[in-house]
Structure formats: structure tokens, C-alpha cells
Scaffold this motif. Structure first.
Motif, PDB file in Angstrom:
ATOM      1  N   LEU A  90       0.820  -1.214   0.000  1.00 28.18           N
ATOM      2  CA  LEU A  90       0.000   0.000   0.000  1.00 28.18           C
ATOM      3  C   LEU A  90       0.853   1.263   0.000  1.00 28.18           C
ATOM      4  N   LYS A  91       1.981   1.223   0.678  1.00 28.14           N
ATOM      5  CA  LYS A  91       2.883   2.382   0.656  1.00 28.14           C
ATOM      6  C   LYS A  91       3.356   2.676  -0.758  1.00 28.14           C
ATOM      7  N   SER A  92       3.555   1.614  -1.545  1.00 26.45           N
ATOM      8  CA  SER A  92       4.056   1.789  -2.907  1.00 26.45           C
ATOM      9  C   SER A  92       3.059   2.503  -3.813  1.00 26.45           C
ATOM     10  N   LEU A  93       1.785   2.567  -3.395  1.00 25.40           N
ATOM     11  CA  LEU A  93       0.754   3.203  -4.217  1.00 25.40           C
ATOM     12  C   LEU A  93       0.753   4.719  -4.075  1.00 25.40           C
ATOM     13  N   GLU A  94       1.381   5.219  -3.022  1.00 26.12           N
ATOM     14  CA  GLU A  94       1.508   6.662  -2.792  1.00 26.12           C
ATOM     15  C   GLU A  94       0.147   7.364  -2.750  1.00 26.12           C
ATOM     16  N   VAL A  95      -0.791   6.719  -2.050  1.00 29.50           N
ATOM     17  CA  VAL A  95      -2.094   7.327  -1.788  1.00 29.50           C
ATOM     18  C   VAL A  95      -2.389   7.163  -0.303  1.00 29.50           C
ATOM     19  N   GLU A  96      -3.404   7.881   0.173  1.00 34.10           N
ATOM     20  CA  GLU A  96      -3.819   7.713   1.564  1.00 34.10           C
ATOM     21  C   GLU A  96      -4.395   6.307   1.747  1.00 34.10           C
ATOM     22  N   TYR A  97      -4.015   5.657   2.840  1.00 38.09           N
ATOM     23  CA  TYR A  97      -4.537   4.316   3.078  1.00 38.09           C
ATOM     24  C   TYR A  97      -4.675   4.046   4.574  1.00 38.09           C
ATOM     25  N   ASP A  98      -5.511   3.085   4.893  1.00 41.05           N
ATOM     26  CA  ASP A  98      -5.644   2.551   6.244  1.00 41.05           C
ATOM     27  C   ASP A  98      -5.668   1.032   6.159  1.00 41.05           C
ATOM     28  N   ILE A  99      -5.140   0.383   7.194  1.00 39.30           N
ATOM     29  CA  ILE A  99      -5.236  -1.070   7.323  1.00 39.30           C
ATOM     30  C   ILE A  99      -6.055  -1.376   8.568  1.00 39.30           C
ATOM     31  N   ASN A 100      -7.088  -2.177   8.397  1.00 35.03           N
ATOM     32  CA  ASN A 100      -7.961  -2.572   9.500  1.00 35.03           C
ATOM     33  C   ASN A 100      -7.784  -4.076   9.714  1.00 35.03           C
ATOM     34  N   THR A 101      -7.403  -4.484  10.915  1.00 27.68           N
ATOM     35  CA  THR A 101      -7.125  -5.899  11.177  1.00 27.68           C
ATOM     36  C   THR A 101      -8.318  -6.619  11.803  1.00 27.68           C
ATOM     37  N   SER A 102      -9.491  -6.018  11.746  1.00 25.72           N
ATOM     38  CA  SER A 102     -10.699  -6.678  12.247  1.00 25.72           C
ATOM     39  C   SER A 102     -11.169  -7.742  11.252  1.00 25.72           C
ATOM     40  N   PHE A 103     -11.985  -8.663  11.742  1.00 25.92           N
ATOM     41  CA  PHE A 103     -12.660  -9.599  10.856  1.00 25.92           C
ATOM     42  C   PHE A 103     -13.897  -8.911  10.287  1.00 25.92           C
ATOM     43  N   PHE A 104     -14.108  -9.094   8.981  1.00 22.43           N
ATOM     44  CA  PHE A 104     -15.267  -8.481   8.335  1.00 22.43           C
ATOM     45  C   PHE A 104     -16.431  -9.458   8.355  1.00 22.43           C
ATOM     46  N   GLY A 105     -17.580  -8.969   8.757  1.00 18.87           N
ATOM     47  CA  GLY A 105     -18.783  -9.787   8.765  1.00 18.87           C
ATOM     48  C   GLY A 105     -19.993  -8.890   8.898  1.00 18.87           C
ATOM     49  N   PRO A 106     -21.168  -9.473   9.066  1.00 16.23           N
ATOM     50  CA  PRO A 106     -22.400  -8.668   9.129  1.00 16.23           C
ATOM     51  C   PRO A 106     -22.429  -7.658  10.269  1.00 16.23           C
TER      52      PRO A 106
END
Length: 298
Positions: free
Chosen positions: A108-124
Motif C-alpha cells: 500500500l505504501k508503494s501506491l503513494e495514496v492515503e490508506y488505512d489497514i484494519n485488522t478486524s474480521f469483516f462480517g455482518p
């Protein structure tokens, strides 16, 4: 003098042996996945589908906020931007596997855009923090739904985070191929040891299952599909000599278990299923499978 043996006695004398090989561990899954990611031709097929998707939605011309769910190492997200011209403005990547997150951060750093990483599990029940963007133009599930407890509910929940005119793109396998050999192993295994719920990835999940559930439970969701056939080189597995090691990371990944630890009969059946699903291209056996891109809008 002739004697007769009842069918019940015969069954007791020759009980059907269930497979007791456990699923891959997290470390084993990560290792086999890394091998697959380095050699698979799937990314080329996904790239063709994504190129049409980006063009259809004018995502080269207009800035895009993207949510990628189950981002892994971020390899495909980088390809979307650097090779396909996705006009990415912001990306939120959801990835709960901390081993993958280390690589994802670099991508993501290589994309040179704003980013966030979320380490939660995705679900309903997933929710964003209030200060983070909660509406996205593009939501991506890149072969990640296999690891979800509730893939159908998760997909429906994701549509709540679409901006007006936004789209969800789901990459997932078609029927047969991997789903067939995985389902066969599930059928032949002791469910207390090996089952889809006990595996990191449920490789019986297919595009048809996702689509049928959406059509049944989500009339408000528009569904279109794109698909292309892909193939993997399995010549080393097919032509392996009897005295050579039986470990094959590709086959282990598809099965979610170590092929070499299965019974001889189960190995024979799975071997035949793989061979029968191959084309021989330039003298090498290639395992055929379908890749689907399911596009959702509301």
C-alpha cells in the motif's frame, strides 16, 4: 457346509475408513498460498476481468475510494493501480492475518495514496470508526470469501458501504476443479477432524452458491457476472514417479490438507480427478478452472 454372513456382519468386518488427515495449519496455509501466488496464472485472468470492470465504471477517469476485504499481501491491489490504471484516491484494506499485514503495508505504501489497514474480521456486524470514510466507490473481495464464517451475509453487509453509483467486485471460483476435489475430501473425512468449518478456507464455495443466495435473499441488489477460464501447470504432480515425494503445495492448497498424508485410495481418486480435468498444452498437463467476477450494485 455353506455358511451365510449377514450384511451387518460384513459391514462390521470391513468398516469404511474415514480420512483423519487434519486441515492445513495457519502456517501451512500461508506457505502453500505464497507458492500459489507466485506461480498462478489466475492474476492474468483476474486482470482481464478487472480491466473491463474499471473501464465500464470510468474508474480511470474519476478518483476512487476503495475498500478491499481480505486484502492479503495487497498484490492485486497494486496491479489494479500500476498496471490497469485505477485512479485510486484512498484505500482501506481489511486483513486480520498479521503475517500478511507486514507485506500489505509495503504494497500500500508503494501506491503513494492515503490508506488505512484494519485488522478486524469483516462480517455482518462490522463497523468503521466514526472518523474514517464509510462509503466507497469500489469494494473488492479478491478470492477472500472462502475464509468467511458467513460469506453471503458479509457480501450483503458490504453493499451498505457503497457510495451512490458504487460497485462491489467479487472474485471467486466456478464449480468443479478445486471445489470438486475439496468436496470429495470432505465427504471421505471424519467430520470431527476435517470439514469446511475446520479449514482456513472453504474451497467448496463457488460463484453459483453466492449468486443463488443473493437472488434468493437480496432482490434489491443488481448482479452481473464475467468469467474466464484459467489453468495451472500441474505437470510435476501428474508425472511424479512412485518413489518421488508426494508433497505438492498447489494440490495441498486446493485441498486444504496435505495430499501425501491421505490414504492410497483417496489419493488415487483425487489424482484421477485432477488428471481428468487437465488439458495437455505444449506437452504439459494444465489444470483447468473458471474464475468469476461478480459485480454488485444497489
Amino acid at each position: 457346509m455353506m455358511t451365510h454372513t449377514s450384511s451387518e456382519e460384513q459391514n462390521l468386518a470391513t468398516p469404511q475408513q474415514l480420512e483423519t488427515t487434519p486441515p492445513l495449519t495457519e502456517e501451512g496455509y500461508a506457505r502453500t498460498f505464497a507458492v500459489m501466488a507466485d506461480v498462478t496464472s489466475e492474476y492474468d485472468v483476474m486482470s482481464g476481468i478487472a480491466d473491463r470492470f474499471i473501464s465500464d465504471n470510468k474508474f480511470r477517469e474519476n478518483p476512487v475510494k476503495m475498500l478491499t476485504v481480505g486484502a492479503g499481501r495487497g498484490k492485486f491491489e497494486v496491479q489494479l493501480v500500476k498496471e490497469l490504471g485505477l485512479n485510486l484516491e484512498y484505500v482501506c484494506a481489511i486483513e486480520p492475518n498479521m503475517e500478511q499485514v507486514k507485506h500489505l503495508e509495503v504494497s500500500l505504501k508503494s501506491l503513494e495514496v492515503e490508506y488505512d489497514i484494519n485488522t478486524s474480521f469483516f462480517g455482518p456486524q462490522f463497523r468503521f470508526e466514526e472518523e474514517k470514510p464509510q462509503k466507497f466507490d469500489f469494494i473488492l473481495f479478491c478470492h477472500s470469501l472462502y475464509g468467511f464464517d458467513d460469506p453471503h451475509g458479509s457480501v450483503l453487509h458490504a453493499t451498505n458501504f457503497l457510495a451512490p453509483g458504487g460497485k462491489v467486485l467479487i472474485f471467486i471460483q466456478g464449480g468443479g476443479a478445486t471445489a470438486a476435489i475439496f468436496s470429495y475430501l470432505v465427504e471421505k473425512s471424519d467430520p470431527a477432524i476435517f470439514s469446511p468449518k475446520k479449514c482456513i478456507g472453504d474451497h467448496s464455495l463457488t460463484a453459483d452458491k453466492i449468486i443463488s443466495q443473493l437472488r434468493k435473499n437480496a432482490n434489491h441488489v443488481s448482479i452481473t457476472t464475467m468469467s474466464e477460464q484459467s489453468s495451472e501447470d500441474v505437470d510435476d504432480f501428474v508425472r511424479r514417479k512412485p518413489d518421488e515425494p508426494t508433497r505438492n503445495y498447489k494440490v495441498d492448497f486446493w485441498l486444504q490438507a496435505e495430499y501425501g498424508k491421505l490414504s492410497e485410495e483417496t489419493k488415487r481418486v483425487i489424482y484421477e480427478m485432477i488428471v481428468n480435468n487437465c488439458d495437455v498444452v505444449e506437452g504439459r498437463y494444465r489444470w483447468k478452472h473458471w474464475c468469476y467476477g461478480i459485480v454488485l450494485s444497489v
